[in-house]
Motif scaffolding. Sequence first.
Motif, PDB file in Angstrom:
ATOM      1  N   TYR A 124     -36.970  -8.143   3.806  1.00 10.03           N
ATOM      2  CA  TYR A 124     -36.898  -7.152   2.734  1.00 10.03           C
ATOM      3  C   TYR A 124     -35.642  -6.333   2.969  1.00 10.03           C
ATOM      4  N   THR A 125     -34.974  -5.970   1.886  1.00  8.62           N
ATOM      5  CA  THR A 125     -33.715  -5.260   2.024  1.00  8.62           C
ATOM      6  C   THR A 125     -33.538  -4.258   0.894  1.00  8.62           C
ATOM      7  N   VAL A 126     -32.497  -3.458   0.986  1.00  4.69           N
ATOM      8  CA  VAL A 126     -32.150  -2.487  -0.039  1.00  4.69           C
ATOM      9  C   VAL A 126     -30.838  -2.914  -0.662  1.00  4.69           C
ATOM     10  N   GLU A 127     -30.774  -2.919  -1.980  1.00  4.75           N
ATOM     11  CA  GLU A 127     -29.523  -3.225  -2.668  1.00  4.75           C
ATOM     12  C   GLU A 127     -28.752  -1.917  -2.827  1.00  4.75           C
ATOM     13  N   VAL A 128     -27.548  -1.877  -2.286  1.00  3.58           N
ATOM     14  CA  VAL A 128     -26.728  -0.676  -2.299  1.00  3.58           C
ATOM     15  C   VAL A 128     -25.597  -0.855  -3.308  1.00  3.58           C
ATOM     16  N   ASP A 129     -25.300   0.173  -4.061  1.00  3.02           N
ATOM     17  CA  ASP A 129     -24.182   0.159  -5.002  1.00  3.02           C
ATOM     18  C   ASP A 129     -22.893   0.230  -4.191  1.00  3.02           C
ATOM     19  N   ASN A 130     -22.139  -0.895  -4.155  1.00  2.00           N
ATOM     20  CA  ASN A 130     -20.948  -0.933  -3.305  1.00  2.00           C
ATOM     21  C   ASN A 130     -19.885   0.068  -3.753  1.00  2.00           C
ATOM     22  N   GLU A 131     -19.812   0.381  -5.036  1.00  8.23           N
ATOM     23  CA  GLU A 131     -18.829   1.361  -5.515  1.00  8.23           C
ATOM     24  C   GLU A 131     -19.188   2.757  -5.024  1.00  8.23           C
ATOM     25  N   ALA A 132     -20.441   3.147  -5.186  1.00  9.51           N
ATOM     26  CA  ALA A 132     -20.889   4.458  -4.714  1.00  9.51           C
ATOM     27  C   ALA A 132     -20.758   4.560  -3.196  1.00  9.51           C
ATOM     28  N   TYR A 133     -20.926   3.442  -2.511  1.00  5.49           N
ATOM     29  CA  TYR A 133     -20.812   3.401  -1.047  1.00  5.49           C
ATOM     30  C   TYR A 133     -19.373   3.589  -0.575  1.00  5.49           C
ATOM     31  N   GLY A 134     -18.398   3.275  -1.459  1.00  6.50           N
ATOM     32  CA  GLY A 134     -16.991   3.426  -1.094  1.00  6.50           C
ATOM     33  C   GLY A 134     -16.261   2.109  -0.932  1.00  6.50           C
ATOM     34  N   LEU A 135     -16.880   1.002  -1.334  1.00 10.87           N
ATOM     35  CA  LEU A 135     -16.241  -0.316  -1.280  1.00 10.87           C
ATOM     36  C   LEU A 135     -16.299  -0.940  -2.681  1.00 10.87           C
ATOM     37  N   PRO A 136     -15.518  -0.379  -3.625  1.00 11.86           N
ATOM     38  CA  PRO A 136     -15.652  -0.773  -5.027  1.00 11.86           C
ATOM     39  C   PRO A 136     -15.003  -2.101  -5.405  1.00 11.86           C
ATOM     40  N   ILE A 137     -14.123  -2.628  -4.574  1.00 12.58           N
ATOM     41  CA  ILE A 137     -13.381  -3.834  -4.928  1.00 12.58           C
ATOM     42  C   ILE A 137     -14.104  -5.064  -4.381  1.00 12.58           C
ATOM     43  N   ILE A 138     -14.434  -5.998  -5.279  1.00 14.99           N
ATOM     44  CA  ILE A 138     -15.037  -7.273  -4.889  1.00 14.99           C
ATOM     45  C   ILE A 138     -13.954  -8.334  -5.000  1.00 14.99           C
ATOM     46  N   VAL A 139     -13.787  -9.082  -3.920  1.00 13.94           N
ATOM     47  CA  VAL A 139     -12.744 -10.104  -3.852  1.00 13.94           C
ATOM     48  C   VAL A 139     -13.392 -11.444  -3.527  1.00 13.94           C
ATOM     49  N   PHE A 140     -12.976 -12.477  -4.249  1.00 15.50           N
ATOM     50  CA  PHE A 140     -13.400 -13.834  -3.927  1.00 15.50           C
ATOM     51  C   PHE A 140     -12.205 -14.534  -3.298  1.00 15.50           C
ATOM     52  N   VAL A 141     -12.411 -15.021  -2.093  1.00 13.08           N
ATOM     53  CA  VAL A 141     -11.324 -15.623  -1.318  1.00 13.08           C
ATOM     54  C   VAL A 141     -11.668 -17.073  -1.039  1.00 13.08           C
ATOM     55  N   ARG A 142     -10.791 -17.957  -1.480  1.00 15.55           N
ATOM     56  CA  ARG A 142     -10.949 -19.379  -1.206  1.00 15.55           C
ATOM     57  C   ARG A 142     -10.098 -19.713   0.014  1.00 15.55           C
ATOM     58  N   VAL A 143     -10.709 -20.344   0.987  1.00 20.33           N
ATOM     59  CA  VAL A 143     -10.034 -20.664   2.245  1.00 20.33           C
ATOM     60  C   VAL A 143     -10.025 -22.178   2.421  1.00 20.33           C
TER      61      VAL A 143
ATOM     62  N   ASP B  24      -6.713  -1.864   1.966  1.00 21.64           N
ATOM     63  CA  ASP B  24      -7.837  -2.336   2.792  1.00 21.64           C
ATOM     64  C   ASP B  24      -7.902  -3.859   2.759  1.00 21.64           C
ATOM     65  N   TYR B  25      -7.647  -4.438   1.586  1.00 23.22           N
ATOM     66  CA  TYR B  25      -7.650  -5.905   1.486  1.00 23.22           C
ATOM     67  C   TYR B  25      -6.501  -6.497   2.300  1.00 23.22           C
ATOM     68  N   GLU B  26      -5.330  -5.876   2.214  1.00 22.08           N
ATOM     69  CA  GLU B  26      -4.194  -6.357   3.016  1.00 22.08           C
ATOM     70  C   GLU B  26      -4.544  -6.320   4.501  1.00 22.08           C
ATOM     71  N   HIS B  27      -5.162  -5.247   4.935  1.00 26.22           N
ATOM     72  CA  HIS B  27      -5.571  -5.128   6.335  1.00 26.22           C
ATOM     73  C   HIS B  27      -6.569  -6.232   6.684  1.00 26.22           C
ATOM     74  N   PHE B  28      -7.523  -6.490   5.794  1.00 20.73           N
ATOM     75  CA  PHE B  28      -8.505  -7.554   6.004  1.00 20.73           C
ATOM     76  C   PHE B  28      -7.806  -8.896   6.206  1.00 20.73           C
ATOM     77  N   VAL B  29      -6.852  -9.221   5.343  1.00 24.50           N
ATOM     78  CA  VAL B  29      -6.150 -10.506   5.444  1.00 24.50           C
ATOM     79  C   VAL B  29      -5.332 -10.572   6.724  1.00 24.50           C
ATOM     80  N   ARG B  30      -4.542  -9.541   6.983  1.00 22.58           N
ATOM     81  CA  ARG B  30      -3.632  -9.565   8.143  1.00 22.58           C
ATOM     82  C   ARG B  30      -4.355  -9.487   9.484  1.00 22.58           C
TER      83      ARG B  30
END
Length: 156
Positions: A50-69, A115-121
């Motif tokens: 069981y889990t809680v669904e959190v609003d990622n925007e309200a949480y402070g992570l509003p950008i959703i990225v799909f990355v193909r590797v 933040d995304y640039e940091h994630f990639v690098r």
Amino acid sequence: MDKIDRSILRELQQNGRITNQELAEKVNLSPSPCLRRVKQLEASGMIKGYTVEVDNEAYGLPIIVFVRVELERHSAEVVHKFENAIKLVDNVLECYVMTGRSDYLLKVVVKDLHDYEHFVRHELHEIANIASIDTSFAYGVVKRSHVLPMISTRSK
């Protein structure tokens, strides 16, 4: 698993905090058999947790990225190292093994482009044997659901 079990699962997916009494009423059972079925679904592994669904925007992570590797090689060792490394990256919410050009599809959340640039690098580039990274930013959500559809029980 029968229609009642599927109804129980559907109700719990829609509201994991529903009381057993309310659940029993919704699936037309008395509370004791309903609770027994829920416990059986948990014990069988059908209910994983069981889990809680959190609003990622309200949480402070509003950008959703799909990355193909795409990996350089597909040896067992390379695949194992990539998959183990990606499991440790908190920004990666989901990682799927794919058919087609890309080997993996990642769902990543970040606070902004820096933040995304940091994630990639500092996260992705640190993982060996990645041949390519292709990024798509989601700029809207049309539908998001965690409720599985009911399976038809009609005979063929």
